[in-house]
Design a protein around this motif. Structure first.
Motif, PDB file in Angstrom:
ATOM      1  N   LEU A   1       4.853   2.539   9.712  1.00 39.97           N
ATOM      2  CA  LEU A   1       4.988   3.755  10.509  1.00 39.97           C
ATOM      3  C   LEU A   1       6.351   4.426  10.339  1.00 39.97           C
ATOM      4  N   ASN A   2       7.333   3.663   9.871  1.00 36.08           N
ATOM      5  CA  ASN A   2       8.663   4.218   9.608  1.00 36.08           C
ATOM      6  C   ASN A   2       8.826   4.635   8.149  1.00 36.08           C
ATOM      7  N   THR A   3       7.730   4.715   7.425  1.00 34.39           N
ATOM      8  CA  THR A   3       7.740   5.074   6.017  1.00 34.39           C
ATOM      9  C   THR A   3       7.327   6.529   5.863  1.00 34.39           C
ATOM     10  N   LEU A   4       8.006   7.230   4.962  1.00 31.32           N
ATOM     11  CA  LEU A   4       7.689   8.627   4.708  1.00 31.32           C
ATOM     12  C   LEU A   4       6.213   8.800   4.393  1.00 31.32           C
ATOM     13  N   CYS A   5       5.599   9.809   4.937  1.00 33.93           N
ATOM     14  CA  CYS A   5       4.206  10.222   4.682  1.00 33.93           C
ATOM     15  C   CYS A   5       3.146   9.416   5.412  1.00 33.93           C
ATOM     16  N   ILE A   6       3.495   8.294   6.014  1.00 37.70           N
ATOM     17  CA  ILE A   6       2.493   7.505   6.729  1.00 37.70           C
ATOM     18  C   ILE A   6       2.204   8.203   8.057  1.00 37.70           C
ATOM     19  N   THR A   7       0.920   8.461   8.305  1.00 35.40           N
ATOM     20  CA  THR A   7       0.533   9.163   9.529  1.00 35.40           C
ATOM     21  C   THR A   7      -0.137   8.241  10.536  1.00 35.40           C
TER      22      THR A   7
ATOM     23  N   GLY B   1      -7.737  -9.452   9.419  1.00 35.51           N
ATOM     24  CA  GLY B   1      -6.682  -9.231   8.428  1.00 35.51           C
ATOM     25  C   GLY B   1      -6.769  -7.852   7.792  1.00 35.51           C
ATOM     26  N   SER B   2      -7.505  -6.959   8.424  1.00 34.98           N
ATOM     27  CA  SER B   2      -7.692  -5.615   7.898  1.00 34.98           C
ATOM     28  C   SER B   2      -6.523  -4.707   8.292  1.00 34.98           C
ATOM     29  N   VAL B   3      -6.054  -3.931   7.323  1.00 33.67           N
ATOM     30  CA  VAL B   3      -4.973  -2.973   7.558  1.00 33.67           C
ATOM     31  C   VAL B   3      -5.429  -1.628   7.005  1.00 33.67           C
ATOM     32  N   LEU B   4      -5.581  -0.651   7.884  1.00 31.75           N
ATOM     33  CA  LEU B   4      -5.921   0.701   7.473  1.00 31.75           C
ATOM     34  C   LEU B   4      -4.643   1.533   7.530  1.00 31.75           C
ATOM     35  N   VAL B   5      -4.301   2.122   6.392  1.00 32.14           N
ATOM     36  CA  VAL B   5      -3.100   2.955   6.306  1.00 32.14           C
ATOM     37  C   VAL B   5      -3.543   4.384   6.010  1.00 32.14           C
ATOM     38  N   LYS B   6      -3.138   5.305   6.889  1.00 33.86           N
ATOM     39  CA  LYS B   6      -3.427   6.723   6.693  1.00 33.86           C
ATOM     40  C   LYS B   6      -2.120   7.406   6.304  1.00 33.86           C
ATOM     41  N   TYR B   7      -2.211   8.297   5.319  1.00 34.20           N
ATOM     42  CA  TYR B   7      -1.008   8.967   4.840  1.00 34.20           C
ATOM     43  C   TYR B   7      -1.316  10.403   4.459  1.00 34.20           C
ATOM     44  N   ASP B   8      -0.273  11.207   4.384  1.00 36.91           N
ATOM     45  CA  ASP B   8      -0.392  12.601   3.982  1.00 36.91           C
ATOM     46  C   ASP B   8      -0.604  12.627   2.476  1.00 36.91           C
ATOM     47  N   LYS B   9      -1.827  12.945   2.040  1.00 33.43           N
ATOM     48  CA  LYS B   9      -2.171  12.848   0.626  1.00 33.43           C
ATOM     49  C   LYS B   9      -1.449  13.878  -0.243  1.00 33.43           C
TER      50      LYS B   9
ATOM     51  N   PHE C   1       3.605 -10.935  12.404  1.00 33.34           N
ATOM     52  CA  PHE C   1       3.664 -10.275  11.098  1.00 33.34           C
ATOM     53  C   PHE C   1       2.927  -8.940  11.136  1.00 33.34           C
ATOM     54  N   ALA C   2       1.814  -8.883  11.846  1.00 29.57           N
ATOM     55  CA  ALA C   2       1.056  -7.634  11.963  1.00 29.57           C
ATOM     56  C   ALA C   2       1.918  -6.536  12.584  1.00 29.57           C
ATOM     57  N   LYS C   3       2.659  -6.869  13.621  1.00 28.57           N
ATOM     58  CA  LYS C   3       3.551  -5.894  14.274  1.00 28.57           C
ATOM     59  C   LYS C   3       4.648  -5.431  13.310  1.00 28.57           C
ATOM     60  N   LYS C   4       5.186  -6.377  12.531  1.00 27.51           N
ATOM     61  CA  LYS C   4       6.214  -6.026  11.550  1.00 27.51           C
ATOM     62  C   LYS C   4       5.648  -5.054  10.515  1.00 27.51           C
ATOM     63  N   VAL C   5       4.458  -5.349  10.005  1.00 23.74           N
ATOM     64  CA  VAL C   5       3.820  -4.476   9.021  1.00 23.74           C
ATOM     65  C   VAL C   5       3.595  -3.093   9.624  1.00 23.74           C
ATOM     66  N   GLU C   6       3.070  -3.044  10.833  1.00 28.84           N
ATOM     67  CA  GLU C   6       2.803  -1.769  11.494  1.00 28.84           C
ATOM     68  C   GLU C   6       4.093  -0.959  11.665  1.00 28.84           C
TER      69      GLU C   6
ATOM     70  N   ASN D   1       7.792   6.594  -3.859  1.00 27.25           N
ATOM     71  CA  ASN D   1       8.712   5.475  -4.097  1.00 27.25           C
ATOM     72  C   ASN D   1       9.070   4.775  -2.796  1.00 27.25           C
ATOM     73  N   HIS D   2       9.296   5.544  -1.738  1.00 32.16           N
ATOM     74  CA  HIS D   2       9.635   4.963  -0.440  1.00 32.16           C
ATOM     75  C   HIS D   2       8.501   4.069   0.058  1.00 32.16           C
ATOM     76  N   LEU D   3       7.269   4.535  -0.084  1.00 32.36           N
ATOM     77  CA  LEU D   3       6.117   3.733   0.325  1.00 32.36           C
ATOM     78  C   LEU D   3       6.008   2.463  -0.511  1.00 32.36           C
ATOM     79  N   LEU D   4       6.157   2.575  -1.819  1.00 29.17           N
ATOM     80  CA  LEU D   4       6.022   1.404  -2.688  1.00 29.17           C
ATOM     81  C   LEU D   4       7.121   0.377  -2.436  1.00 29.17           C
ATOM     82  N   VAL D   5       8.329   0.832  -2.159  1.00 28.22           N
ATOM     83  CA  VAL D   5       9.426  -0.090  -1.833  1.00 28.22           C
ATOM     84  C   VAL D   5       9.129  -0.813  -0.519  1.00 28.22           C
ATOM     85  N   THR D   6       8.619  -0.092   0.461  1.00 28.02           N
ATOM     86  CA  THR D   6       8.263  -0.702   1.744  1.00 28.02           C
ATOM     87  C   THR D   6       7.165  -1.743   1.557  1.00 28.02           C
ATOM     88  N   LEU D   7       6.136  -1.408   0.787  1.00 27.89           N
ATOM     89  CA  LEU D   7       5.049  -2.356   0.540  1.00 27.89           C
ATOM     90  C   LEU D   7       5.550  -3.602  -0.188  1.00 27.89           C
ATOM     91  N   LYS D   8       6.439  -3.424  -1.147  1.00 32.15           N
ATOM     92  CA  LYS D   8       6.990  -4.564  -1.897  1.00 32.15           C
ATOM     93  C   LYS D   8       7.813  -5.466  -0.979  1.00 32.15           C
TER      94      LYS D   8
END
Length: 96
Positions: free
Chosen positions: A39-45, A54-62, A30-35, A72-79
């Motif tokens: 990483l295939n989501t707009l703005c994620i760096t 169980g820690s997940v650090l997400v860096k993105y272009d603010k 599941f961790a690999k799937k999340v990663e 919206n793309h990020l929120l759809v991916t998270l959902k």
């Protein structure tokens, strides 16, 4: 910070957010799937996952995340990854 079933936002700064995700603990598949999905989501760096904690650090272009299409793309991916997550409660954080 916000908390949802199985997910807790531990720390947030514009450009990065750290989540604690119960489902990721000791679940490399599941961790690999999340990663991969993030990483295939707009703005994620960058994405850093620790399966032991169980820690997940997400860096993105603010700056780019403020564009509605990108957020919206990020929120759809998270959902998709975390169906119990109320993504609309996250939207104000992305606008900071």
């Amino acid at each position: 910070m916000l908390s949802f079933p199985g997910i807790k936002i531990m720390h947030f700064l514009p450009g990065r957010v750290r989540l604690k995700v119960e489902k990721i603990k000791n679940n490399i598949t599941f961790a690999k799937k999340v990663e991969t999905e993030l990483l295939n989501t707009l703005c994620i760096t960058g994405v850093e996952i620790n399966v032991l904690t169980g820690s997940v650090l997400v860096k993105y272009d603010k700056c780019a995340i403020k564009d509605a299409k990108n957020s919206n793309h990020l929120l759809v991916t998270l959902k998709k990854l975390f169906p119990d997550l109320d993504t609309e409660k996250l939207r104000p954080y992305l606008d900071e």
